[in-house]
Design an enzyme around this catalytic site. Structure first.
Site, PDB file in Angstrom:
ATOM      1  N   SER A 124       0.835  -1.188   0.000  1.00  0.00           N
ATOM      2  CA  SER A 124       0.000   0.000   0.000  1.00  0.00           C
ATOM      3  C   SER A 124       0.884   1.257   0.000  1.00  0.00           C
ATOM      4  O   SER A 124       1.810   1.363  -0.803  1.00  0.00           O
ATOM      5  CB  SER A 124      -0.949  -0.057   1.198  1.00  0.00           C
ATOM      6  OG  SER A 124      -1.959   0.897   1.112  1.00  0.00           O
ATOM      7  N   HIS A 131      -2.099  -0.944  -4.716  1.00  0.00           N
ATOM      8  CA  HIS A 131      -3.543  -0.975  -4.927  1.00  0.00           C
ATOM      9  C   HIS A 131      -4.084   0.452  -4.962  1.00  0.00           C
ATOM     10  O   HIS A 131      -3.388   1.399  -4.599  1.00  0.00           O
ATOM     11  CB  HIS A 131      -4.258  -1.784  -3.836  1.00  0.00           C
ATOM     12  CG  HIS A 131      -4.275  -1.104  -2.488  1.00  0.00           C
ATOM     13  ND1 HIS A 131      -5.349  -1.163  -1.635  1.00  0.00           N
ATOM     14  CD2 HIS A 131      -3.346  -0.353  -1.843  1.00  0.00           C
ATOM     15  CE1 HIS A 131      -5.090  -0.476  -0.533  1.00  0.00           C
ATOM     16  NE2 HIS A 131      -3.877   0.006  -0.632  1.00  0.00           N
TER      17      HIS A 131
END
Length: 235
Positions: free
Chosen positions: A88, A111
């Site tokens: 992330s 993501h």
């Protein structure tokens, strides 16, 4: 006791460890915020080299972006080492390295950003617009670093893509592979639980209980808040 976030300098070379969650307000030892990072970075003084070790499941987007920019604008040479996991926003921080080394067995995950929100339809639309703009800014960071076209980066992020150490190097997310064995055991399963496609081999390698009870209680409250919101909007 595990040192989740620390900085130290010796003869112009700084060592920075980010081994926990990225947050907007630092409440626990395992966390790193933009302000705590800034203050610690200033305390290092005049250094020529920064060696940054990362083992983090991510966290606050804007604090992570701020940390990325602090590193990018620093005059020192920045060498990033993904010791276990850079997931992330932690993967965005990794992009600040002049060199990015993946330890053998380490992973990187990218993501699209997400958030919790509540309010009327108009407020929800504004939140969605903000998320799209945030995603675009992260796409730009990844694309600039890897050389991968923005549309392809966007597809990779939409799929919540987990990259092995070898894949990260081959595809341009990192610059080299090091055979030193990766360690992921300070990335808690409670943090990884927010993601959809966590590989089973990653879950098998992390510790079940690395957070304080206060932190575990806070995560449980966040889960309950998310459930209430989903019930309210009929999901």
């Amino acid at each position: 006791m595990t040192n989740y976030f620390q900085m130290k300098a010796d003869n112009g070379v700084a060592q920075i460890d980010i081994f926990g969650q990225i947050v907007s307000e630092k409440l626990f030892d395992e966390e790193t915020s933009a302000s705590s990072f800034r203050d610690s970075l200033k305390s290092l003084g005049d250094v020529s080299t920064i060696n940054l070790s990362i083992n983090s499941g991510g966290g606050s987007v804007w604090d992570g972006v701020a940390i990325y920019n602090m590193l990018k604008s620093h005059k020192a040479t920045v060498n990033v080492y993904v010791e276990g996991l850079a997931a992330s926003i932690a993967s965005v921080i990794a992009m600040a390295g002049d060199t990015i080394t993946m330890r053998s067995g380490s992973m990187m995950m990218v993501h699209m950003p997400w958030t919790l929100s509540q309010g009327n339809a108009e407020e929800m639309r504004k939140t969605a617009d903000t998320l799209e703009k945030t995603g675009d800014s992260i796409v730009d960071i990844y694309s600039e670093r890897t050389g991968i076209p923005s549309d392809d980066i966007r597809n990779i992020m939409n799929d919540e893509t987990w990259l092995s150490a070898e894949e990260a190097v081959e595809q341009g997310w990192a610059t080299k592979l090091d055979q030193k064995e990766a360690v992921m055991n300070s990335v808690p399963k409670e943090i990884l639980g927010r993601f959809s496609n966590v590989p089973k081999n990653v879950l098998a390698r992390v510790e079940k209980k690395t957070l304080s009870q206060d932190r575990l209680d806070l995560i449980e409250r966040e889960k309950q808040t998310l459930k209430l919101l989903k019930d309210e909007i009929g999901e």
